[in-house]
Structures are given as C-alpha cells and as structure tokens.
Design a protein around this motif. Structure first.
Motif, PDB file in Angstrom:
ATOM      1  N   ALA A 204     -33.458 -17.452  -1.681  1.00  0.00           N
ATOM      2  CA  ALA A 204     -32.995 -17.481  -0.304  1.00  0.00           C
ATOM      3  C   ALA A 204     -31.881 -16.454  -0.107  1.00  0.00           C
ATOM      4  O   ALA A 204     -31.023 -16.283  -0.968  1.00  0.00           O
ATOM      5  N   LEU A 205     -31.893 -15.784   1.032  1.00  0.00           N
ATOM      6  CA  LEU A 205     -30.902 -14.747   1.306  1.00  0.00           C
ATOM      7  C   LEU A 205     -29.517 -15.364   1.513  1.00  0.00           C
ATOM      8  O   LEU A 205     -29.365 -16.401   2.159  1.00  0.00           O
ATOM      9  N   PHE A 206     -28.507 -14.700   0.965  1.00  0.00           N
ATOM     10  CA  PHE A 206     -27.115 -15.102   1.162  1.00  0.00           C
ATOM     11  C   PHE A 206     -26.312 -13.847   1.425  1.00  0.00           C
ATOM     12  O   PHE A 206     -26.084 -13.033   0.549  1.00  0.00           O
ATOM     13  N   ASP A 207     -25.888 -13.680   2.693  1.00  0.00           N
ATOM     14  CA  ASP A 207     -25.150 -12.486   3.105  1.00  0.00           C
ATOM     15  C   ASP A 207     -23.674 -12.614   2.764  1.00  0.00           C
ATOM     16  O   ASP A 207     -23.107 -13.704   2.765  1.00  0.00           O
ATOM     17  N   PRO A 208     -23.002 -11.489   2.503  1.00  0.00           N
ATOM     18  CA  PRO A 208     -21.554 -11.526   2.223  1.00  0.00           C
ATOM     19  C   PRO A 208     -20.747 -11.649   3.512  1.00  0.00           C
ATOM     20  O   PRO A 208     -21.271 -11.488   4.615  1.00  0.00           O
ATOM     21  N   LEU A 209     -19.453 -11.905   3.364  1.00  0.00           N
ATOM     22  CA  LEU A 209     -18.550 -11.972   4.506  1.00  0.00           C
ATOM     23  C   LEU A 209     -18.523 -10.648   5.257  1.00  0.00           C
ATOM     24  O   LEU A 209     -18.794  -9.592   4.695  1.00  0.00           O
ATOM     25  N   ARG A 210     -18.149 -10.726   6.513  1.00  0.00           N
ATOM     26  CA  ARG A 210     -18.042  -9.511   7.333  1.00  0.00           C
ATOM     27  C   ARG A 210     -16.593  -9.098   7.477  1.00  0.00           C
ATOM     28  O   ARG A 210     -15.693  -9.921   7.453  1.00  0.00           O
TER      29      ARG A 210
END
Length: 210
Positions: A204-210
C-alpha cells in the motif's frame, strides 16, 4: 397487503429514529487519517489548505465517532448549540481544516450527548492519548508497505493497545486510516466485529510529509 407493507415501513422508520438518540452509544472509534495520502487522493483536487507545502500534517484526527457494539449513530437530534467558527478553526491544528471539524460535529458529535465545546475538548484529549509512531514522519519519499507494518508500529509505540483494539484501513491502494477503539472514558478497548476489518494489502502506498 398494501396497508401491511405501509405499517411495516412506518415501524422500521420509527425504530431507526429511536436508535439514533444523542448520548446513547457504547464506545468511541477514533479515526486517524494519514494526511499526505488523503491529499494525494482528494485534498489536492479540492485545493485544501491542509495540503499546502510546509504544513507537515501527518496523522490528523479524522474524528471521534460514537459507536454501537454493531453499527453507529449519526446526525442525531440535539439541543446543543452549533459550534462557533472559532471552535472549529481552533481544531484545525489536529484536524487539518475547520471544515472537517464542523462536519465531524454535525455527523458524529451530535450523537455524543456533549456540547460542541466539550466534544471538541474530548476529541483533542483522545488524540493525545495515543502515540503516533514518529517513524512515519521521517520518511523522505513515498514507499509501498504492508498495512500490517503500520499496525505493528502503533502497537510497538502504545503499550496499552492490542491487535483487537486497532484496525488499519486502505483506500485506492493507499494507507488511509488507523482506527482505534476507546471506552467512553477514553481507555483502549476491543473493537466491535464490524470495525475490525484490517486492510490486507501487502503493498500500500504511504506518502511522506509535505
């Protein structure tokens, strides 16, 4: 036959209305949403300020939801006053936007039996009872991981949680939320069977903080 069907419909409708009475529920589900993934799926298209670069939102409070042992109440009738703009804006630091705070009061807070100010205060207290694993804030780029890894991180950092008290959800191939079950006094408790539906994705995709 027609009158019998009409009578049954009225009976079912009155039963459903009686079920969703403010303050009558068994426990809470606290939903924590991984903000970067929500922004990827929905927030960017909406132009949500929650998704602005530098905001640094990670696990935001999606909501504190009154829950039955099976099912949940929503949009309950309440005599409590609606929250002020200041109340909702004051929740944006942990909920991302004042709009989400307003929606959560309208759908779930009205069923808590609390005033808007007390519901928001309890929501903030609940948010503070759980350690959000800091490891996810250190990600520098998007990764794909099993949903079970996210649950294991929460269990590792929260001694009072067990696997039957938390569930990880996915949406559109991404990690969506961590949902944690709490008593009415905000102690961890076993989730109802309808809440414990763990995402089984292995990538599952897990994006980093912005």
């Amino acid at each position: 036959m027609r009158s019998l069907l009409l009578w049954l419909m009225i009976l079912l409708a009155s039963g459903a209305a009686a079920q969703d009475r403010s303050g009558e529920f068994d426990y809470y589900v606290m939903a924590l949403s991984w903000s970067p993934n929500w922004c990827n799926r929905t927030g960017d298209a909406r132009g949500s300020p929650q998704c602005d670069p530098g905001k640094g939102h990670g696990w935001i409070l999606h909501g504190l939801w009154p829950q039955y042992e099976r099912g949940y109440p929503e949009y309950c009738n309440t005599n409590e006053r609606q929250p002020s703009r200041r109340m909702t804006s004051d929740m944006a630091d942990i909920m991302g936007t004042s709009g989400l705070a307003w929606h959560q009061w309208k759908k779930h807070g009205t069923c808590s039996g609390l005033s808007a100010s007390d519901y928001y205060a309890l929501s903030r207290e609940a948010y503070g009872t759980v350690t959000r694993p800091p490891v996810f804030r250190r990600l520098k780029e998007a990764v794909r991981l099993p949903a079970s890894v996210v649950e294991e991180a929460f269990l590792r950092d929260n001694d009072l949680l067990s696997a039957d008290m938390i569930t990880i959800t996915c949406k559109q191939g991404q990690i969506q939320e961590a949902r944690i079950c709490l008593t009415r006094t905000l102690e961890p408790r076993v989730c109802g069977a309808d809440v414990l539906r763990d995402c089984t994705a292995r990538s599952a995709l897990f994006d980093p903080l912005r």
